[in-house]
Enzyme design. Structure first.
Site, PDB file in Angstrom:
ATOM      1  N   GLU A 172      70.282 -33.075 -26.123  1.00 34.27           N
ATOM      2  CA  GLU A 172      70.299 -34.504 -25.769  1.00 34.27           C
ATOM      3  C   GLU A 172      70.274 -35.428 -26.983  1.00 34.27           C
ATOM      4  OE1 GLU A 172      67.121 -35.087 -22.963  1.00 34.27           O
ATOM      5  OE2 GLU A 172      67.846 -33.505 -21.640  1.00 34.27           O
ATOM      6  N   ASN A 215      73.344 -28.837 -25.994  1.00 31.64           N
ATOM      7  CA  ASN A 215      73.080 -29.023 -24.557  1.00 31.64           C
ATOM      8  C   ASN A 215      72.826 -30.505 -24.265  1.00 31.64           C
ATOM      9  OD1 ASN A 215      72.456 -27.740 -21.965  1.00 31.64           O
ATOM     10  ND2 ASN A 215      70.349 -28.401 -22.292  1.00 31.64           N
ATOM     11  N   HIS A 251      72.629 -32.307 -13.744  1.00 30.00           N
ATOM     12  CA  HIS A 251      71.649 -32.849 -12.790  1.00 30.00           C
ATOM     13  C   HIS A 251      72.380 -33.895 -11.944  1.00 30.00           C
ATOM     14  CE1 HIS A 251      68.274 -30.866 -14.701  1.00 30.00           C
ATOM     15  NE2 HIS A 251      68.643 -31.336 -15.876  1.00 30.00           N
ATOM     16  N   GLU A 280      71.378 -26.524 -16.300  1.00 24.85           N
ATOM     17  CA  GLU A 280      70.195 -27.049 -15.600  1.00 24.85           C
ATOM     18  C   GLU A 280      70.585 -27.586 -14.230  1.00 24.85           C
ATOM     19  OE1 GLU A 280      67.987 -29.826 -18.053  1.00 24.85           O
ATOM     20  OE2 GLU A 280      68.348 -28.649 -19.860  1.00 24.85           O
ATOM     21  N   ASP A 282      71.042 -28.885 -10.719  1.00 24.62           N
ATOM     22  CA  ASP A 282      70.391 -29.215  -9.448  1.00 24.62           C
ATOM     23  C   ASP A 282      71.147 -30.387  -8.832  1.00 24.62           C
ATOM     24  OD1 ASP A 282      69.329 -31.235 -11.117  1.00 24.62           O
ATOM     25  OD2 ASP A 282      67.289 -30.449 -11.016  1.00 24.62           O
TER      26      ASP A 282
HETATM   27  O1  G3I Z   1      51.284 -28.819 -17.492  1.00 25.51           O
HETATM   28  C1  G3I Z   1      50.820 -30.165 -17.443  1.00 25.51           C
HETATM   29  C2  G3I Z   1      49.600 -30.255 -16.569  1.00 25.51           C
HETATM   30  O2  G3I Z   1      48.562 -29.513 -17.145  1.00 25.51           O
HETATM   31  C3  G3I Z   1      49.211 -31.734 -16.399  1.00 25.51           C
HETATM   32  O3  G3I Z   1      48.157 -31.841 -15.512  1.00 25.51           O
HETATM   33  C4  G3I Z   1      50.382 -32.525 -15.869  1.00 25.51           C
HETATM   34  C5  G3I Z   1      50.068 -34.003 -15.770  1.00 25.51           C
HETATM   35  O4  G3I Z   1      51.176 -34.796 -16.069  1.00 25.51           O
HETATM   36  O5  G3I Z   1      51.483 -32.371 -16.747  1.00 25.51           O
HETATM   37  C6  G3I Z   1      51.905 -31.029 -16.873  1.00 25.51           C
HETATM   38  O6  G3I Z   1      52.991 -30.988 -17.754  1.00 25.51           O
HETATM   39  C7  G3I Z   1      54.212 -31.471 -17.250  1.00 25.51           C
HETATM   40  C8  G3I Z   1      55.259 -30.376 -17.408  1.00 25.51           C
HETATM   41  O7  G3I Z   1      56.506 -30.846 -16.996  1.00 25.51           O
HETATM   42  C9  G3I Z   1      54.924 -29.116 -16.597  1.00 25.51           C
HETATM   43  O8  G3I Z   1      54.948 -29.393 -15.238  1.00 25.51           O
HETATM   44  C10 G3I Z   1      54.646 -32.682 -18.035  1.00 25.51           C
HETATM   45  O9  G3I Z   1      53.739 -33.747 -17.788  1.00 25.51           O
HETATM   46  C11 G3I Z   1      56.019 -33.096 -17.647  1.00 25.51           C
HETATM   47  O10 G3I Z   1      56.460 -34.123 -18.527  1.00 25.51           O
HETATM   48  C12 G3I Z   1      56.971 -31.938 -17.779  1.00 25.51           C
HETATM   49  O11 G3I Z   1      58.232 -32.343 -17.298  1.00 25.51           O
HETATM   50  C13 G3I Z   1      59.311 -31.569 -17.732  1.00 25.51           C
HETATM   51  C14 G3I Z   1      60.340 -32.450 -18.392  1.00 25.51           C
HETATM   52  O12 G3I Z   1      61.458 -31.670 -18.744  1.00 25.51           O
HETATM   53  C15 G3I Z   1      59.798 -33.108 -19.624  1.00 25.51           C
HETATM   54  O13 G3I Z   1      60.727 -33.943 -20.181  1.00 25.51           O
HETATM   55  C16 G3I Z   1      59.906 -30.885 -16.507  1.00 25.51           C
HETATM   56  O14 G3I Z   1      58.979 -29.922 -15.991  1.00 25.51           O
HETATM   57  C17 G3I Z   1      61.193 -30.180 -16.906  1.00 25.51           C
HETATM   58  O15 G3I Z   1      61.845 -29.739 -15.738  1.00 25.51           O
HETATM   59  C18 G3I Z   1      62.101 -31.145 -17.621  1.00 25.51           C
HETATM   60  O16 G3I Z   1      63.256 -30.447 -18.016  1.00 25.51           O
HETATM   61  C19 G3I Z   1      64.264 -31.229 -18.666  1.00 25.51           C
HETATM   62  C20 G3I Z   1      64.936 -30.326 -19.672  1.00 25.51           C
HETATM   63  O17 G3I Z   1      63.993 -29.750 -20.533  1.00 25.51           O
HETATM   64  C21 G3I Z   1      65.991 -31.073 -20.462  1.00 25.51           C
HETATM   65  N1  G3I Z   1      66.934 -31.737 -19.583  1.00 25.51           N
HETATM   66  C22 G3I Z   1      66.342 -32.565 -18.534  1.00 25.51           C
HETATM   67  C23 G3I Z   1      65.322 -31.767 -17.726  1.00 25.51           C
HETATM   68  C24 G3I Z   1      64.799 -32.587 -16.588  1.00 25.51           C
HETATM   69  O18 G3I Z   1      64.058 -33.688 -17.046  1.00 25.51           O
END
Ligand code: G3I
Length: 457
Positions: A172, A215, A251, A280, A282
């Site tokens: 990105e 990516n 996405h 990715e 969906d």
């Molecule tokens: O694990 C912590 C947890 O302990 C805490 O209580 C909670 C509270 O916010 O956060 C949890 O972490 C989160 C993590 O996902 C695991 O669930 C983060 O806040 C959250 O920001 C994170 O989001 C991820 C996101 O990337 C971050 O930018 C998504 O799961 C993940 O699917 C997403 O993936 C991205 C790709 O890497 C790049 N392309 C876009 C895609 C979708 O946004």
């Protein structure tokens, strides 16, 4: 896995095909020994996403979160259906190196070791990204940042050397919108445009066998952002900067649907001499329309020989980053959705709804004037994907059909029986619909047309 895989080769796919043959051979042996079931992750060819994709020389993967692996149906679905995984968050910079120089591989190792133990391949996601970056990185000056970036790439790739099929080296790095500009980030702002090239060169040195991908999202169709990425990849290829693949996140939702030029866009990148991967995937939605969109994505990938695989961004809707949009192939109870059947059918697999091709039709009068009316016929596929359909529409003389749309008509000698077939691609996913329309000149007769039964192929 040996460490001598040439860039541009698709060895993992050949390995999956070999694995399918091995499974069949094992099945014969087990049957001969009186065994009644295959154990572990063995897959009968073509009845799961991974096996069907492997038959097409591709992988079918999913993003995985380590903290869900203890949930039995999550693990069972993962193991049964997929042959590639991408750690959803566990390989991001904040997860691996939250403090400078101190690396924590626990959760990522858990995913990698588990997957490899089951013969699945692994995509590494991601080495250099502006998001999920620990605060200390943003605080560094340029030369310190350069060495921190190169050290991060080197340490992580060497830890996983020989275990990762493809890495998202840079993620990105371009802005949305029409500018084609690079996105502001600590790397861009302090190191300039050259940081991407430097990251790829460092990555090649760290694990020469891994494929190195750029990516991004909103690059799925031809647009200003994908044009900018295309120009960068073309430049890299012309100057020998090591890049092997481009990932298209894909996405999708109603505001950002599957683009009509998706396949053409994948193809133009492939024509630069790189593999393309859907990384990715969906698609928000439900039912037949979601299923059709998924089938379109699979067909786009199958239409590009260098599209080496598809990864969906999660196993089940309930753990999706867009859970409310129910964008995945399994619902919150791990039940296969129509989108699952559509993907499996598009991959040429069986079990995606079973049965023979069938369709049904319904008619409605959509406009009415004194001298004419418009009719619309909706064609809906049954529980199996279809590749074509036809339906006869008979008007009552002296009525005449004066116009048609969204179909290709042919006529009997009287001119009163019109057989309508698809206009171009007639593929419909299980349960999916399409409509065609026509204008009937009443000539004094207001009767509704008679519909024949729908015939599917
Ligand atoms: O694990 C912590 C947890 O302990 C805490 O209580 C909670 C509270 O916010 O956060 C949890 O972490 C989160 C993590 O996902 C695991 O669930 C983060 O806040 C959250 O920001 C994170 O989001 C991820 C996101 O990337 C971050 O930018 C998504 O799961 C993940 O699917 C997403 O993936 C991205 C790709 O890497 C790049 N392309 C876009 C895609 C979708 O946004």
């Amino acid at each position: 896995m040996s460490t001598s895989m040439e860039p541009g080769r698709t060895r993992p796919n050949r390995r999956f095909r070999a694995r399918g043959a091995l499974v069949l051979a094992m099945a014969g042996l087990l049957a001969g020994a009186g065994a009644t079931a295959l154990s572990g992750s063995a897959q009968a060819a073509g009845t799961t996403l991974g096996a069907a994709a492997a038959d097409k020389g591709r992988y079918f993967g999913t993003a995985v979160a380590a903290h869900h692996l203890g949930e039995a149906p999550y693990a069972a679905t993962l193991d049964a259906e997929f042959n590639s995984v991408t750690p959803e968050n566990e390989m991001k910079w904040d997860a691996l190196e939250s403090n400078r120089g101190s690396f924590s591989y626990g959760a990522a190792d858990q995913i990698v070791d588990r997957a490899r133990g089951r013969g699945m391949q692994v995509r590494g996601h991601t080495l250099v990204w502006h998001s999920q970056l620990p605060g200390w990185v943003g605080g560094l000056g340029a030369s310190d940042l350069r060495s921190a970036m190169n050290n991060h790439i080197t340490q992580v790739m060497q830890h996983y050397k020989g275990k990762i099929a493809a890495w998202d080296v840079v993620n990105e790095a371009f802005q949305d919108g029409s500018s084609g500009a690079r996105r502001s980030s600590p790397f861009q702002d302090k190191l300039g445009n050259g940081f991407i090239e430097e990251a790829f060169r460092t990555a090649r040195a760290a694990d020469p066998a891994a494929k190195l991908c750029y990516n991004d999202y909103n690059t799925d169709g031809v647009n200003a952002k994908s044009n900018a990425v295309y120009a960068m990849v073309r430049d890299f290829r012309s100057r020998g900067v090591p890049i092997d693949c481009v990932g298209f996140q894909s996405h999708f939702n109603s505001a950002s649907p599957v683009p009509g030029d998706y396949r053409a866009n994948l193809q133009r990148f492939a024509d630069l001499g790189v593999d393309v991967q859907i990384t990715e995937l969906d698609i928000e939605g439900s039912g037949a329309s979601q299923a059709t969109s998924y089938a379109n994505v699979v067909n786009a990938c199958l239409g590009v020989s260098r599209c080496t695989g598809i990864t969906v961004w999660g196993v089940t809707d309930k753990y999706s980053w867009r859970a409310s949009g129910t964008p995945l192939l399994f619902d919150g109870n791990y039940t296969k959705k129509p989108a699952y059947s559509a993907v499996l059918s598009a991959l040429g697999g069986s079990g995606g709804g079973g049965g023979t091709a069938s369709c049904t039709v319904s008619y409605s009068r959509t406009n009415d004037w004194s001298d004419r009316f418009n009719g619309s016929v909706t064609v809906t596929a049954g529980s199996t994907a279809i590749t074509g359909w036809s339906v006869a529409v008979t008007v009552t003389a002296p009525q005449k059909v004066s116009a048609t749309w969204n179909g290709t008509p042919s006529w009997d000698g009287s001119g009163n029986v019109m057989t309508m077939r698809p206009n171009g691609n007639g593929a419909l996913a299980p349960g999916a619909s399409t409509s065609f329309g026509f204008t009937v000149m009443k000539n004094g007769n207001n009767a509704a047309p008679a519909l024949g039964s729908c015939s599917a192929s």
